[in-house]
Design a protein around this motif. Structure first.
Motif, PDB file in Angstrom:
ATOM      1  N   PHE A  59     -36.379 -69.708 -24.788  1.00  0.00           N
ATOM      2  CA  PHE A  59     -35.315 -68.779 -24.413  1.00  0.00           C
ATOM      3  C   PHE A  59     -35.181 -68.910 -22.900  1.00  0.00           C
ATOM      4  O   PHE A  59     -36.114 -68.603 -22.158  1.00  0.00           O
ATOM      5  CB  PHE A  59     -35.660 -67.338 -24.797  1.00  0.00           C
ATOM      6  N   VAL A  60     -34.035 -69.401 -22.439  1.00  0.00           N
ATOM      7  CA  VAL A  60     -33.829 -69.651 -21.015  1.00  0.00           C
ATOM      8  C   VAL A  60     -32.689 -68.761 -20.524  1.00  0.00           C
ATOM      9  O   VAL A  60     -31.597 -68.769 -21.100  1.00  0.00           O
ATOM     10  CB  VAL A  60     -33.489 -71.136 -20.745  1.00  0.00           C
ATOM     11  N   ALA A  61     -32.957 -67.986 -19.479  1.00  0.00           N
ATOM     12  CA  ALA A  61     -31.955 -67.067 -18.938  1.00  0.00           C
ATOM     13  C   ALA A  61     -31.515 -67.524 -17.558  1.00  0.00           C
ATOM     14  O   ALA A  61     -32.324 -67.998 -16.755  1.00  0.00           O
ATOM     15  CB  ALA A  61     -32.517 -65.652 -18.864  1.00  0.00           C
ATOM     16  N   ILE A  62     -30.227 -67.384 -17.289  1.00  0.00           N
ATOM     17  CA  ILE A  62     -29.688 -67.698 -15.968  1.00  0.00           C
ATOM     18  C   ILE A  62     -28.668 -66.628 -15.599  1.00  0.00           C
ATOM     19  O   ILE A  62     -27.822 -66.257 -16.417  1.00  0.00           O
ATOM     20  CB  ILE A  62     -29.063 -69.116 -15.952  1.00  0.00           C
ATOM     21  N   ASN A  63     -28.795 -66.082 -14.384  1.00  0.00           N
ATOM     22  CA  ASN A  63     -27.880 -65.045 -13.919  1.00  0.00           C
ATOM     23  C   ASN A  63     -26.798 -65.703 -13.069  1.00  0.00           C
ATOM     24  O   ASN A  63     -27.057 -66.162 -11.956  1.00  0.00           O
ATOM     25  CB  ASN A  63     -28.634 -63.992 -13.102  1.00  0.00           C
ATOM     26  N   CYS A  64     -25.589 -65.742 -13.595  1.00  0.00           N
ATOM     27  CA  CYS A  64     -24.489 -66.440 -12.919  1.00  0.00           C
ATOM     28  C   CYS A  64     -24.079 -65.761 -11.616  1.00  0.00           C
ATOM     29  O   CYS A  64     -23.459 -66.390 -10.754  1.00  0.00           O
ATOM     30  CB  CYS A  64     -23.272 -66.530 -13.841  1.00  0.00           C
ATOM     31  N   ALA A  65     -24.432 -64.486 -11.452  1.00  0.00           N
ATOM     32  CA  ALA A  65     -24.071 -63.767 -10.226  1.00  0.00           C
ATOM     33  C   ALA A  65     -25.115 -63.950  -9.133  1.00  0.00           C
ATOM     34  O   ALA A  65     -24.838 -63.693  -7.962  1.00  0.00           O
ATOM     35  CB  ALA A  65     -23.903 -62.276 -10.534  1.00  0.00           C
ATOM     36  N   ALA A  66     -26.309 -64.386  -9.506  1.00  0.00           N
ATOM     37  CA  ALA A  66     -27.411 -64.453  -8.546  1.00  0.00           C
ATOM     38  C   ALA A  66     -27.552 -65.809  -7.876  1.00  0.00           C
ATOM     39  O   ALA A  66     -28.289 -65.952  -6.901  1.00  0.00           O
ATOM     40  CB  ALA A  66     -28.725 -64.085  -9.242  1.00  0.00           C
ATOM     41  N   ILE A  67     -26.863 -66.821  -8.390  1.00  0.00           N
ATOM     42  CA  ILE A  67     -26.998 -68.188  -7.877  1.00  0.00           C
ATOM     43  C   ILE A  67     -25.726 -68.579  -7.134  1.00  0.00           C
ATOM     44  O   ILE A  67     -24.621 -68.440  -7.682  1.00  0.00           O
ATOM     45  CB  ILE A  67     -27.274 -69.173  -9.029  1.00  0.00           C
ATOM     46  N   SER A  69     -22.531 -70.455  -5.854  1.00  0.00           N
ATOM     47  CA  SER A  69     -21.670 -71.320  -6.675  1.00  0.00           C
ATOM     48  C   SER A  69     -21.947 -72.802  -6.448  1.00  0.00           C
ATOM     49  O   SER A  69     -21.870 -73.604  -7.380  1.00  0.00           O
ATOM     50  CB  SER A  69     -20.194 -71.013  -6.405  1.00  0.00           C
ATOM     51  N   GLU A  70     -22.328 -73.166  -5.206  1.00  0.00           N
ATOM     52  CA  GLU A  70     -22.568 -74.583  -4.930  1.00  0.00           C
ATOM     53  C   GLU A  70     -23.854 -75.092  -5.582  1.00  0.00           C
ATOM     54  O   GLU A  70     -24.039 -76.294  -5.749  1.00  0.00           O
ATOM     55  CB  GLU A  70     -22.606 -74.842  -3.407  1.00  0.00           C
ATOM     56  N   LEU A  71     -24.758 -74.183  -5.957  1.00  0.00           N
ATOM     57  CA  LEU A  71     -25.999 -74.570  -6.617  1.00  0.00           C
ATOM     58  C   LEU A  71     -25.933 -74.402  -8.135  1.00  0.00           C
ATOM     59  O   LEU A  71     -26.781 -74.904  -8.862  1.00  0.00           O
ATOM     60  CB  LEU A  71     -27.174 -73.738  -6.084  1.00  0.00           C
ATOM     61  N   MET A  72     -24.931 -73.671  -8.590  1.00  0.00           N
ATOM     62  CA  MET A  72     -24.857 -73.291  -9.992  1.00  0.00           C
ATOM     63  C   MET A  72     -24.753 -74.498 -10.924  1.00  0.00           C
ATOM     64  O   MET A  72     -25.410 -74.551 -11.971  1.00  0.00           O
ATOM     65  CB  MET A  72     -23.654 -72.365 -10.203  1.00  0.00           C
ATOM     66  N   GLU A  73     -23.944 -75.480 -10.552  1.00  0.00           N
ATOM     67  CA  GLU A  73     -23.745 -76.646 -11.417  1.00  0.00           C
ATOM     68  C   GLU A  73     -25.053 -77.402 -11.627  1.00  0.00           C
ATOM     69  O   GLU A  73     -25.407 -77.766 -12.747  1.00  0.00           O
ATOM     70  CB  GLU A  73     -22.684 -77.576 -10.853  1.00  0.00           C
ATOM     71  N   MET A 113     -14.729 -71.068 -11.793  1.00  0.00           N
ATOM     72  CA  MET A 113     -13.762 -71.623 -12.737  1.00  0.00           C
ATOM     73  C   MET A 113     -14.050 -73.089 -13.075  1.00  0.00           C
ATOM     74  O   MET A 113     -13.894 -73.512 -14.218  1.00  0.00           O
ATOM     75  CB  MET A 113     -12.341 -71.499 -12.173  1.00  0.00           C
ATOM     76  N   ASN A 114     -14.468 -73.884 -12.076  1.00  0.00           N
ATOM     77  CA  ASN A 114     -14.713 -75.308 -12.346  1.00  0.00           C
ATOM     78  C   ASN A 114     -15.869 -75.502 -13.324  1.00  0.00           C
ATOM     79  O   ASN A 114     -15.889 -76.444 -14.115  1.00  0.00           O
ATOM     80  CB  ASN A 114     -14.983 -76.071 -11.045  1.00  0.00           C
ATOM     81  N   LEU A 115     -16.842 -74.586 -13.301  1.00  0.00           N
ATOM     82  CA  LEU A 115     -17.963 -74.680 -14.244  1.00  0.00           C
ATOM     83  C   LEU A 115     -17.591 -74.134 -15.614  1.00  0.00           C
ATOM     84  O   LEU A 115     -18.168 -74.535 -16.622  1.00  0.00           O
ATOM     85  CB  LEU A 115     -19.177 -73.944 -13.696  1.00  0.00           C
ATOM     86  N   GLN A 116     -16.632 -73.224 -15.637  1.00  0.00           N
ATOM     87  CA  GLN A 116     -16.188 -72.684 -16.924  1.00  0.00           C
ATOM     88  C   GLN A 116     -15.640 -73.798 -17.819  1.00  0.00           C
ATOM     89  O   GLN A 116     -15.894 -73.826 -19.022  1.00  0.00           O
ATOM     90  CB  GLN A 116     -15.129 -71.605 -16.704  1.00  0.00           C
ATOM     91  N   SER A 117     -14.908 -74.729 -17.224  1.00  0.00           N
ATOM     92  CA  SER A 117     -14.349 -75.827 -18.018  1.00  0.00           C
ATOM     93  C   SER A 117     -15.454 -76.740 -18.533  1.00  0.00           C
ATOM     94  O   SER A 117     -15.385 -77.257 -19.652  1.00  0.00           O
ATOM     95  CB  SER A 117     -13.346 -76.628 -17.184  1.00  0.00           C
TER      96      SER A 117
END
Length: 273
Positions: A59-67, A69-73, A113-117
């Motif tokens: 079970f792997v969790a990632i908080n999209c608000a805490a990272i 955007s340039e590191l998120m991908e 948005m670019n990661l959403q796609s």
């Protein structure tokens, strides 16, 4: 296990939620959990995973608000050596670590948005590429997403993809604020007190008046706020009994500071360094 004990309650809405968790856990459907912050969205995701056929996997969790955007991908998809300045080695992303298991995307409304796609492609084709790579990597991950935001409103403001919303919202779950389920205050409080009591110590007791005070509060911070209040009460209570005088809710903190100091000075409390 103790954290998951906090997913408790006796209200009708919680009983219905438990049934829904049981039903969807037996499937591989993508789940979208919506509700206010502090209402246990990650606990629900963990419970779905624990009761699924994937429970033996990660079970792997990632908080999209805490990272950032340039590191998120890179965090989500991984990267190849040389993909960008500082990428000295290949890095596996959360999608690879969670393959065969469950990936929990918390605060999905904050995903760029670019990661959403790119996430949409994972949901549609079960494939992705590492950042800077050309190799197609297959994944059998289950996605559970959560947000406190109104995704439909984000869609109207061109901040969230419509097609991704419908891909995520296969099985929707909604959490209720604590103020809307006062019958759950007691079982949640009991679970929180257990969580913060050492194994060799006896469990603090709540008096009926203390419980009345807890039930009367609106809890804008939901379970997280309740946890803070009970932790304070455990520190200042006498003889392991939490009374109404030990319930220090934020707007009452200033007026109780002097009382607390007086109690320490009079010797009714032992202050330790």
């Amino acid at each position: 296990k103790q954290e998951n004990d906090l997913l408790t309650g006796q209200s009708k809405v919680m009983r219905e939620l438990f049934k829904s968790i049981g039903r969807v856990a037996a499937t591989d459907l993508t789940v979208l959990i919506q509700g206010e912050s502090g209402t246990g969205k990650e606990l629900i995701a963990r419970s779905i995973h624990m009761h699924s056929l994937r429970s033996s996997q990660a079970f792997v969790a990632i908080n999209c608000a805490a990272i950032p955007s340039e590191l998120m991908e890179s965090e989500l998809f991984g990267h190849e050596k040389g993909a960008f300045t500082g990428a000295t080695d290949r890095k596996h992303g959360k999608l690879e670590f969670a393959s065969q298991g469950t990936l929990f995307l918390d605060e999905i409304g904050d995903m760029p948005m670019n990661l959403q796609s790119k996430l949409l492609r994972v949901l549609q084709e079960k494939q992705f590429e590492r950042l800077g790579g050309k190799e197609l990597i297959s994944t059998e991950v289950r996605i559970i997403a959560a947000t406190h935001q109104d995704l439909l409103n984000l869609i109207q403001n061109s901040q969230f993809r419509t097609d991704l919303y419908y891909r995520l919202n296969v099985f929707p779950l909604r959490t209720l604020a604590l103020k809307d389920r006062p019958d759950d205050i007691l079982p949640i409080s009991a679970a929180l007190l257990r969580k913060h009591t050492e194994k060799d110590q006896s469990l603090p007791m709540l008096t009926s008046k203390a419980l009345e005070v807890l039930k009367a509060h609106s809890w804008p911070g939901n379970v997280r706020e309740l946890e803070n209040v009970l932790q304070r009460a455990m520190v200042i209570c006498n003889e392991n009994t939490i009374t109404e005088n030990d319930i220090m809710i934020d707007n009452a903190l200033l007026s109780t500071e002097k009382t607390l100091a007086d109690r320490i000075q009079s010797g009714s409390m032992v202050a330790s360094a």
